[in-house]
Design an enzyme around this catalytic site. Structure first.
Site, short mmCIF file in Angstrom:
data_model
loop_
_atom_site.label_atom_id
_atom_site.label_comp_id
_atom_site.label_asym_id
_atom_site.label_seq_id
_atom_site.Cartn_x
_atom_site.Cartn_y
_atom_site.Cartn_z
N ASP A 193 0.84 -1.21 0.00
CA ASP A 193 0.00 0.00 0.00
C ASP A 193 0.87 1.26 0.00
O ASP A 193 0.38 2.36 0.20
CB ASP A 193 -0.94 0.00 1.21
CG ASP A 193 -0.20 -0.13 2.54
OD1 ASP A 193 0.94 -0.63 2.54
OD2 ASP A 193 -0.76 0.27 3.57
N HIS A 201 3.26 6.59 0.27
CA HIS A 201 4.55 7.29 0.07
C HIS A 201 4.75 7.80 -1.36
O HIS A 201 5.71 8.54 -1.61
CB HIS A 201 5.74 6.36 0.38
CG HIS A 201 5.64 5.62 1.67
ND1 HIS A 201 6.20 4.39 1.88
CD2 HIS A 201 5.04 5.94 2.84
CE1 HIS A 201 5.93 3.98 3.11
NE2 HIS A 201 5.24 4.90 3.70
N ASP A 240 9.26 4.72 -3.56
CA ASP A 240 9.71 3.42 -3.04
C ASP A 240 9.94 2.42 -4.17
O ASP A 240 10.53 1.36 -3.93
CB ASP A 240 8.66 2.82 -2.09
CG ASP A 240 8.56 3.56 -0.76
OD1 ASP A 240 9.44 4.39 -0.49
OD2 ASP A 240 7.60 3.30 -0.01
N TRP A 291 -3.90 -1.25 11.71
CA TRP A 291 -2.57 -0.64 11.79
C TRP A 291 -2.68 0.43 12.88
O TRP A 291 -3.45 1.38 12.69
CB TRP A 291 -2.25 0.07 10.49
CG TRP A 291 -1.76 -0.63 9.29
CD1 TRP A 291 -0.62 -0.34 8.58
CD2 TRP A 291 -2.38 -1.72 8.56
NE1 TRP A 291 -0.52 -1.18 7.48
CE2 TRP A 291 -1.56 -2.03 7.45
CE3 TRP A 291 -3.54 -2.48 8.77
CZ2 TRP A 291 -1.86 -3.05 6.55
CZ3 TRP A 291 -3.84 -3.51 7.86
CH2 TRP A 291 -3.01 -3.78 6.78
N TYR A 339 -0.70 3.30 14.65
CA TYR A 339 0.56 4.05 14.64
C TYR A 339 0.41 5.33 15.46
O TYR A 339 -0.40 6.19 15.12
CB TYR A 339 0.95 4.43 13.19
CG TYR A 339 1.30 3.26 12.30
CD1 TYR A 339 1.63 2.01 12.81
CD2 TYR A 339 1.33 3.42 10.91
CE1 TYR A 339 1.97 0.95 11.98
CE2 TYR A 339 1.66 2.36 10.07
CZ TYR A 339 1.98 1.13 10.61
OH TYR A 339 2.31 0.09 9.78
N ARG A 342 1.07 8.95 16.22
CA ARG A 342 1.53 10.03 15.33
C ARG A 342 0.97 11.39 15.77
O ARG A 342 -0.03 11.46 16.46
CB ARG A 342 1.03 9.80 13.89
CG ARG A 342 1.66 8.67 13.17
CD ARG A 342 2.98 9.02 12.50
NE ARG A 342 3.65 7.77 12.12
CZ ARG A 342 3.43 7.12 10.97
NH1 ARG A 342 2.63 7.64 10.09
NH2 ARG A 342 4.04 5.98 10.72
N LYS A 379 -1.43 -4.52 13.70
CA LYS A 379 -0.12 -4.37 13.05
C LYS A 379 0.57 -3.18 13.67
O LYS A 379 0.03 -2.06 13.67
CB LYS A 379 -0.30 -4.16 11.54
CG LYS A 379 1.02 -4.06 10.80
CD LYS A 379 0.81 -3.74 9.33
CE LYS A 379 2.10 -3.27 8.68
NZ LYS A 379 1.88 -2.54 7.43
N ILE A 380 1.76 -3.40 14.24
CA ILE A 380 2.49 -2.31 14.87
C ILE A 380 3.91 -2.24 14.34
O ILE A 380 4.38 -3.14 13.64
CB ILE A 380 2.57 -2.48 16.41
CG1 ILE A 380 3.22 -3.83 16.75
CG2 ILE A 380 1.21 -2.34 17.05
CD1 ILE A 380 3.72 -3.91 18.18
N GLY A 395 7.19 -4.50 8.51
CA GLY A 395 8.59 -4.70 8.10
C GLY A 395 9.39 -3.41 8.12
O GLY A 395 10.56 -3.39 8.51
N GLY A 396 8.78 -2.32 7.73
CA GLY A 396 9.46 -1.03 7.74
C GLY A 396 10.45 -0.88 6.60
O GLY A 396 10.43 -1.64 5.63
#
Lengths: 248, 248, 248, 248, 248
Positions: free
Chosen positions: E18, E23, E27, E140, E142, E144, E173-174, E199-200
């Site tokens: 995604d 982004h 990528d 997810w 996050y 922020r 998911k973290i 995964g980052g």
């Protein structure tokens, strides 16, 4: 989504005329202020689509239908008067577009704006509804607002294309930064979603035709052009030349 | 959209009386504070329409119907007390307007305001509903808010007209900048959508009649006039003179 | 709209008790903190209506019904804790009010507030629904917020009345500036919509009765009074005196 | 509203465990991080209710039902991460609560917050729905936000109670300022609406039991206690002592 | 909620893609910009799920179905252009996800953002709908926005997990802070809700595989990995090594 109604041999040339709402009549003169003048150019020039807001689509519906030019209704819009973060909201339903005989619908998203989320969400509802009614949806993706100042035009152009793919548009309309290599990458980023390029402000003929060639070579399927045609002294001549580049 | 109910030989003269909500009773005196006084002027002066908010349309409905003056209900409104960016929201549904016997409905949009998008979108829902019910819709388009300060009145006047066309209004009501050439261009920008001019603050008779003449010569179909009539010592006399200019 | 259920010979005296939400219990003592104490005053004093929020209307419904005092439910409310621009949202539906046996409903609009548009619009939906269910609607119109600071109380009082008429309220509740001539003009500005005056903070008896007389002479139909009655040592005595001025 | 399912002889002792969402797991250790540990305390300690968010109510539904402890679902919530004006929105419908076997529902309102109006309005919709489904509704009323800084805790405590009554809650949960006289006044301000006190951060046993006694003497019907029980070395012992004070 | 469709022996390895919306194409390279390249990796590498936005799920639906990789549709998203407090709104309905053949749906919440409340509430509506349609929902979470700057990553990681449990997600998911002890506590805080790790950005193989081992030892059920696989020279080799650590 079948794009046959608004393309010819897979290529597209749309005559854009939503500037009345977006910029006001400063773009117009005594001739092209009249929607009938535009309809005539589209008809004689055999454009593959003509872009109007709902108001013109209604008040000139008979003339549009008679011209047989496929009608693309822009479903949102705004004036250029407000100076804050841009937002453009839905001003016509898909159902109304169908009743008016539209062959496709369009919607603008200003990515990077404080209101990006509202436009993305409104777009999705429209996309779902348009596909249910078997209408292709074209998304204008324009990076705008304080957050995008100073960002690379190359990256923004590719990002705009990718957004169009990710959110399910059938065609993405973007502004071209003038670099053919960058455009190729942008078109590639759009995957199976097709790309058309906005004509933008009036240029000299030579420059314009050079850009059309770059656009077609990049893999984009064509242009949505307005001022470069209907502000021209002889709109049909320039149309003819553009079509020659697109369809050979 | 058929405008016969609110025009005579294609021309219009509306008596506007929504100032009570928009400005408060400071515009009024002991006579004209009473809606019945206004209804009487409209009836005897044979205006082609009278403009009220919902509250007056309800509480004085019997008197309005008896007068046989076509009722135009303003569907949104606000006070002039709040000093930030202007917003005016829907205060009456099209369905209520129909029940109250309205011959047309009206709505104000402040283009250039921070809230332009909300008003444009609300207008469109009303426009759709009004047309479904066969009611003409008149849009007051007024450029307002911080963003329009210092902009050219000529361009704003034409922009206002064009917005009315693009969003599907049947009649646009604008403020006149006093320049007949500019007004002609504005009227042209409105295409098939008709234009009426707001009367504005009270002027001397000579100036007013000169403006009426310019308005009619510009291609606009007439005026929506309020204070210049019901603040006049003899409202029916000035009405008679205005009508003479409009219908000859 | 028939006001017979909440008036007597065309005059009104409402016992207001929505201060618990609006100001907190600081207005109360050990006696009047109890809604049953208020209901008793209303019953014995034969008020033409009693004003409660939904919570009290529910929890004390049996007592209210037994008292046979017409119930007026305030449909919106807020605490006085937040210090920004005032907004008060709907907290009870018209349908709930009907089930609770309400004879009328009320709603507060803070004209001049940044949120004026939201309250005007919410009011209109309630007004429509109330009239459909045959319930009179009373609007509290209070000019508030930064924009109204320093404005003339005389003009604000008349503006508040006019707003009530324009938006279709059956009764307007305003605060009195203490000038009988100004009040007459305000009442006149309300046209066919009736006016009641808020009692406000506790005054001495003489001053209060003088104001009641001015109010009745101005053309207003009565008062919505709270603290001046239920904070009084002998609420029924002061009620008796007020009624004498109103009904003679 | 019948409170028998969540009270015993008119008194209540709820085990609160919504801190996971409100504060994060910093309140927890290896034992009490597990909802099953909490359910066991509630079951063995015979609490009259246990407070969970929707997620735990779903994932541990079998265990909750087996324990036979009445389930109270908190319908809104937020993290403590955002540092602006507090807002807590509905995260579970009344219908879902019913399906999960809830005996009552809860909702938090931060009075004095910039978003007070949104929470008051959302509460009212929930209250209506809960009563339609015959579920008692408990409201946590906490004064919060910039506007309440420096205000008297005595007055805020009473105001919180009164708000609970005015908006139609069946039980109000407030924080205790430690002054028994102030609490009596607050309970009185709540009228027919019942009051329970939040346990708050962990205290030594002596202090805690003294507070429980003051709470019961004030007319409040009990406590909603969390950390003081499940952070205790021996939760069942402290529970036993608390119950002794409440029920004798 | 049964997770069998998107896990294997209770473990999960999702291929995340995604990033195009989140982004932009920065990528990507010429190979991995093409969704078909990703689908092929997922198919040959036998991932237990593949994560796409709606647009790609539609335009590449035939290819996805043919691959038989379980489809996980991300229901919300935003660009990274806007620089204010993050908000990501729903761009695809659960109903659309079902039609597209999704085996599960995903949603991102930025806890600590000014818009946390809007995302929490939108999530809950989606969760309810997904469970009604028997689809697992992955959240997810996050932390922020300005409010979380400088906060302990250890506490935020555990808080994120707990939020997932409290709001009823099936899988959380973290992002992993790199401390195995902290991760164990975070996983414990999630209770019965399962945890997968993002995964980052791309890491060297050794570091990546060490992290995968820590993740599996912590009690988390697996990873949602993207760039570390599809940016790799040989994606299938690294996939094989990761799977070896997960399933042995």
């Amino acid at each position: 989504m079948n794009l046959n109604k608004i393309t010819k041999k897979g290529k597209a040339l749309f005559l854009a005329y939503d500037q009345g709402l977006e910029h006001g009549p400063t773009d117009f003169n005594n001739r092209n202020v009249d929607p009938n003048y535009i309809i005539k150019i589209a008809r004689v020039g055999k454009f593959t689509g003509i872009v109007f807001q709902k108001g013109i689509s209604e008040k000139y519906n008979k003339e549009i239908k008679k011209s047989k030019i496929p009608l693309i209704i822009k479903l949102n819009g705004k004036t250029n008067l407000f100076k804050g973060e841009p937002i453009s909201k839905q001003l016509c339903t898909v159902e109304e577009a169908v009743k008016l005989g539209a062959a496709a619908v369009g919607y603008t998203i200003y990515i990077g704006s404080n209101y990006e989320d509202e436009m993305l969400q409104e777009f999705e509802n429209i996309q779902r509804e348009a596909h249910r009614k078997n209408l292709p949806i074209i998304v204008w993706v324009y990076p705008r607002g304080k957050s995008v100042l100073g960002k690379s035009k190359k990256e923004l152009m590719a990002y705009a294309c990718r957004v169009g793919l990710e959110i399910g548009a059938d065609i993405i309309k973007i502004q071209y930064n003038g670099n053919p290599k960058n455009l190729k990458w942008a078109v590639k980023s759009a995957g199976k979603t097709k790309v058309v390029i906005a004509g933008g402000i009036k240029k000299n003929e030579k420059e314009l035709l050079k850009q059309v060639e770059e656009i077609i070579n990049s893999g984009a399927i064509g242009l949505a052009i307005g001022r470069n045609v209907w502000q021209a002294e002889k709109p049909l001549e320039i149309t003819k030349k553009i079509k020659k580049v697109i369809w050979g």
